[in-house]
Design a protein around this motif. Structure first.
Motif, PDB file in Angstrom:
ATOM      1  N   VAL A 142      25.754  92.440  18.624  1.00 17.78           N
ATOM      2  CA  VAL A 142      27.006  92.636  19.379  1.00 17.78           C
ATOM      3  C   VAL A 142      28.050  91.728  18.370  1.00 17.78           C
ATOM      4  O   VAL A 142      27.833  90.576  17.882  1.00 17.78           O
ATOM      5  N   LEU A 143      29.216  92.367  18.240  1.00 17.88           N
ATOM      6  CA  LEU A 143      30.217  91.819  17.446  1.00 17.88           C
ATOM      7  C   LEU A 143      31.623  91.864  18.737  1.00 17.88           C
ATOM      8  O   LEU A 143      31.956  92.851  18.938  1.00 17.88           O
ATOM      9  N   ALA A 144      32.059  90.606  19.039  1.00 16.38           N
ATOM     10  CA  ALA A 144      32.995  90.549  20.000  1.00 16.38           C
ATOM     11  C   ALA A 144      33.960  89.434  19.911  1.00 16.38           C
ATOM     12  O   ALA A 144      33.603  88.472  19.047  1.00 16.38           O
ATOM     13  N   THR A 145      34.904  89.488  20.466  1.00 16.50           N
ATOM     14  CA  THR A 145      36.189  88.640  20.292  1.00 16.50           C
ATOM     15  C   THR A 145      36.296  87.828  21.533  1.00 16.50           C
ATOM     16  O   THR A 145      36.248  88.615  22.509  1.00 16.50           O
ATOM     17  N   ILE A 146      36.613  86.785  21.303  1.00 11.42           N
ATOM     18  CA  ILE A 146      37.052  85.775  22.406  1.00 11.42           C
ATOM     19  C   ILE A 146      38.101  84.976  22.065  1.00 11.42           C
ATOM     20  O   ILE A 146      38.591  84.664  21.047  1.00 11.42           O
ATOM     21  N   PRO A 147      38.801  84.490  23.219  1.00 11.50           N
ATOM     22  CA  PRO A 147      40.244  83.791  22.889  1.00 11.50           C
ATOM     23  C   PRO A 147      39.923  82.274  22.410  1.00 11.50           C
ATOM     24  O   PRO A 147      38.618  81.928  22.673  1.00 11.50           O
ATOM     25  N   ILE A 148      40.773  81.938  21.729  1.00 14.57           N
ATOM     26  CA  ILE A 148      40.705  80.237  21.336  1.00 14.57           C
ATOM     27  C   ILE A 148      40.818  79.387  22.592  1.00 14.57           C
ATOM     28  O   ILE A 148      41.561  79.594  23.515  1.00 14.57           O
ATOM     29  N   PRO A 149      39.949  78.409  22.586  1.00 14.57           N
ATOM     30  CA  PRO A 149      40.285  77.485  23.805  1.00 14.57           C
ATOM     31  C   PRO A 149      41.460  76.893  23.857  1.00 14.57           C
ATOM     32  O   PRO A 149      42.106  76.804  22.614  1.00 14.57           O
ATOM     33  N   ARG A 150      41.944  76.798  24.710  1.00 12.71           N
ATOM     34  CA  ARG A 150      43.447  76.200  25.118  1.00 12.71           C
ATOM     35  C   ARG A 150      43.318  74.824  25.853  1.00 12.71           C
ATOM     36  O   ARG A 150      42.502  74.479  26.478  1.00 12.71           O
ATOM     37  N   ASN A 151      43.921  73.762  25.015  1.00  8.23           N
ATOM     38  CA  ASN A 151      43.693  72.514  25.368  1.00  8.23           C
ATOM     39  C   ASN A 151      42.136  72.019  25.175  1.00  8.23           C
ATOM     40  O   ASN A 151      41.884  71.226  26.373  1.00  8.23           O
ATOM     41  N   GLY A 152      41.606  72.579  24.356  1.00  8.14           N
ATOM     42  CA  GLY A 152      40.017  72.239  24.075  1.00  8.14           C
ATOM     43  C   GLY A 152      39.184  72.764  25.194  1.00  8.14           C
ATOM     44  O   GLY A 152      37.921  72.558  25.408  1.00  8.14           O
ATOM     45  N   ARG A 153      39.813  73.932  26.047  1.00  7.43           N
ATOM     46  CA  ARG A 153      38.911  74.516  27.141  1.00  7.43           C
ATOM     47  C   ARG A 153      38.999  76.028  27.121  1.00  7.43           C
ATOM     48  O   ARG A 153      39.908  76.469  26.995  1.00  7.43           O
ATOM     49  N   ASP A 154      37.618  76.461  27.236  1.00  9.12           N
ATOM     50  CA  ASP A 154      37.327  78.096  27.191  1.00  9.12           C
ATOM     51  C   ASP A 154      37.824  78.354  28.591  1.00  9.12           C
ATOM     52  O   ASP A 154      37.622  77.722  29.561  1.00  9.12           O
ATOM     53  N   ILE A 155      38.250  79.533  28.689  1.00  5.89           N
ATOM     54  CA  ILE A 155      38.575  80.260  29.841  1.00  5.89           C
ATOM     55  C   ILE A 155      36.987  80.444  30.867  1.00  5.89           C
ATOM     56  O   ILE A 155      36.177  80.504  29.768  1.00  5.89           O
ATOM     57  N   PRO A 156      37.034  80.193  32.086  1.00  2.00           N
ATOM     58  CA  PRO A 156      35.717  80.223  32.795  1.00  2.00           C
ATOM     59  C   PRO A 156      34.686  81.641  32.091  1.00  2.00           C
ATOM     60  O   PRO A 156      35.440  82.651  31.905  1.00  2.00           O
ATOM     61  N   GLY A 157      33.418  81.308  31.675  1.00  5.12           N
ATOM     62  CA  GLY A 157      32.673  82.373  31.325  1.00  5.12           C
ATOM     63  C   GLY A 157      32.490  82.427  29.576  1.00  5.12           C
ATOM     64  O   GLY A 157      31.456  82.589  29.368  1.00  5.12           O
ATOM     65  N   VAL A 158      33.802  82.327  29.145  1.00  2.36           N
ATOM     66  CA  VAL A 158      33.683  82.295  27.833  1.00  2.36           C
ATOM     67  C   VAL A 158      32.793  81.400  26.919  1.00  2.36           C
ATOM     68  O   VAL A 158      32.016  81.604  25.957  1.00  2.36           O
ATOM     69  N   ALA A 159      32.728  80.119  27.788  1.00  2.00           N
ATOM     70  CA  ALA A 159      31.843  79.160  27.239  1.00  2.00           C
ATOM     71  C   ALA A 159      30.306  79.401  26.947  1.00  2.00           C
ATOM     72  O   ALA A 159      29.471  79.033  26.328  1.00  2.00           O
ATOM     73  N   ARG A 160      30.050  80.264  28.211  1.00  2.00           N
ATOM     74  CA  ARG A 160      28.376  80.803  28.143  1.00  2.00           C
ATOM     75  C   ARG A 160      28.217  81.589  27.046  1.00  2.00           C
ATOM     76  O   ARG A 160      27.102  81.851  26.730  1.00  2.00           O
ATOM     77  N   LEU A 161      29.408  82.407  26.459  1.00  2.00           N
ATOM     78  CA  LEU A 161      29.108  83.183  25.497  1.00  2.00           C
ATOM     79  C   LEU A 161      29.008  82.247  24.109  1.00  2.00           C
ATOM     80  O   LEU A 161      28.150  82.365  23.363  1.00  2.00           O
ATOM     81  N   ARG A 162      29.925  81.597  23.924  1.00  6.79           N
ATOM     82  CA  ARG A 162      30.038  80.512  22.656  1.00  6.79           C
ATOM     83  C   ARG A 162      28.726  79.904  22.401  1.00  6.79           C
ATOM     84  O   ARG A 162      28.289  79.551  21.291  1.00  6.79           O
ATOM     85  N   ASN A 163      28.151  79.462  23.741  1.00  8.52           N
ATOM     86  CA  ASN A 163      27.125  78.210  23.666  1.00  8.52           C
ATOM     87  C   ASN A 163      25.645  79.167  23.812  1.00  8.52           C
ATOM     88  O   ASN A 163      24.610  78.557  23.869  1.00  8.52           O
ATOM     89  N   HIS A 164      25.511  80.521  23.725  1.00  5.96           N
ATOM     90  CA  HIS A 164      24.331  81.392  23.909  1.00  5.96           C
ATOM     91  C   HIS A 164      23.669  81.164  22.529  1.00  5.96           C
ATOM     92  O   HIS A 164      24.143  81.351  21.770  1.00  5.96           O
ATOM     93  N   PRO A 165      22.177  81.264  23.043  1.00  5.56           N
ATOM     94  CA  PRO A 165      21.322  81.025  21.938  1.00  5.56           C
ATOM     95  C   PRO A 165      21.547  82.178  21.081  1.00  5.56           C
ATOM     96  O   PRO A 165      21.520  83.100  21.543  1.00  5.56           O
ATOM     97  N   GLY A 166      21.664  82.349  19.554  1.00  5.25           N
ATOM     98  CA  GLY A 166      21.839  83.173  18.874  1.00  5.25           C
ATOM     99  C   GLY A 166      23.131  83.618  18.749  1.00  5.25           C
ATOM    100  O   GLY A 166      23.513  84.657  18.088  1.00  5.25           O
ATOM    101  N   ALA A 167      24.217  82.901  19.371  1.00  2.49           N
ATOM    102  CA  ALA A 167      25.546  83.116  19.076  1.00  2.49           C
ATOM    103  C   ALA A 167      26.090  82.503  17.584  1.00  2.49           C
ATOM    104  O   ALA A 167      25.759  81.466  17.389  1.00  2.49           O
ATOM    105  N   ALA A 168      26.872  83.120  17.022  1.00  2.76           N
ATOM    106  CA  ALA A 168      27.677  82.494  15.801  1.00  2.76           C
ATOM    107  C   ALA A 168      29.044  82.902  16.118  1.00  2.76           C
ATOM    108  O   ALA A 168      29.593  83.842  16.559  1.00  2.76           O
TER     109      ALA A 168
END
Ligand SMILES: Nc1ncnc2c1ncn2[C@@H]1O[C@H](COP(=O)(O)OP(=O)(O)OP(=O)(O)O)[C@@H](O)[C@H]1O
Length: 193
Positions: free
Chosen positions: A140-166
Motif C-alpha cells: 500500500v502507498l498512502a498519504t497521511i497528514p503531517i503531525p500538528r504540534n507534534g501530534r498525529d490526528i487520532p488513528g494516523v499514529a497507528r498507521l505510522r507505527n505499524h510494523p512494516g511501515a515506512a
C-alpha cells in the motif's frame, strides 16, 4: 540480516508540498512499467471555481469521481454534515467511492490511498477499511497528514507505527528524489508480470 522490505509506504509532509502529485506520478509510472498489475484506490483533489478553492473531490484510480467536501453545499441534509474549516464533508459520497476500492481482493497488487486525513476519518467505516488493507499482505502507498504540534490526528499514529511501515516526509527539496525512491521500492516489491 536486513528485515523484509516495508510493504506499507506512507507519504507525509506539510499541506501543498506535493503528496498527491508524488503518489499520482508513481501510479502513472507503475502503470506504464507494469501494465498487468491491478492497482486500486483513490486520490483527492481540489475543486476550484474562478480560481477559488471551493472544495475537494474523491477520484478513483479508474477515473470515477464525486464530492468529498464543499464550501458551497446547501442541501437540507448537509446541515448535519461534519465540517472542516469552511467545508462540509459529504461522508456518504466518500464512502460510496472509496470503500469499494479498499476491499481486499486477491487479484489486487497494490492499494493507493490519498489520503487518510481528517475529512476521510469522519466516516466510521473508513479507518477500519484502511486497517484491513494495512494488515493484509498487499502493498500500500498512502498519504497521511503531517503531525500538528507534534501530534498525529487520532488513528494516523497507528498507521505510522505499524510494523512494516515506512514513512517518507516530503519537502520541496527532496520530493523528486522521494518519488524515485518510492517508485524503485514498489517496483522491487510488486510481482513481475
Ligand atoms: N515535484 C513537483 N514539482 C513541481 N510542482 C509540484 C511538485 N509536486 C507538487 N507540485 C505542485 O504543488 C501544488 C500542490 O501539490 P499537491 O496537491 O500534490 O500537494 P499535497 O501535499 O497533496 O497538498 P494537500 O496537503 O493540500 O493535499 C500543485 O500545484 C502541484 O502542481
Amino acid at each position: 540480516m536486513a528485515g523484509a522490505p516495508s510493504r506499507c509506504l506512507f507519504v507525509t509532509g506539510p499541506p501543498g508540498v506535493g503528496k498527491t502529485t508524488l503518489v499520482m506520478r508513481v501510479f502513472e509510472a507503475l502503470r506504464a512499467s507494469h501494465p498487468n498489475l491491478t492497482i486500486r484506490g483513490f486520490y483527492t483533489r481540489e475543486v476550484r471555481e474562478s480560481g477559488e478553492r471551493v472544495g475537494f473531490e474523491v477520484v478513483t484510480l479508474d477515473g470515477r469521481s464525486g464530492p468529498l467536501a464543499s464550501s458551497k453545499v446547501s442541501s437540507p441534509e448537509s446541515v448535519r454534515w461534519p465540517t472542516v474549516g469552511k467545508y462540509k464533508v459529504d461522508v456518504a459520497s466518500l464512502e460510496s467511492l472509496a470503500l469499494p476500492e479498499l476491499q481486499i481482493q486477491e487479484e489486487t497488487d497494490l492499494f493507493i490511498i490519498d489520503e487518510v486525513g481528517k475529512m476521510e476519518l469522519f466516516s466510521s467505516a473508513f479507518f477500519p477499511a484502511v486497517m484491513r488493507v494495512i494488515e493484509s499482505n498487499i502493498p500500500v502507498l498512502a498519504t497521511i497528514p503531517i503531525p500538528r504540534n507534534g501530534r498525529d490526528i487520532p488513528g494516523v499514529a497507528r498507521l505510522r507505527n505499524h510494523p512494516g511501515a515506512a514513512v517518507f516526509t516530503l519537502n520541496t527539496g527532496n520530493r523528486d528524489m522521494m518519488r524515485e525512491t518510492i517508485y524503485n521500492h514498489l517496483s522491487c516489491l510488486l510481482p513481475k508480470r
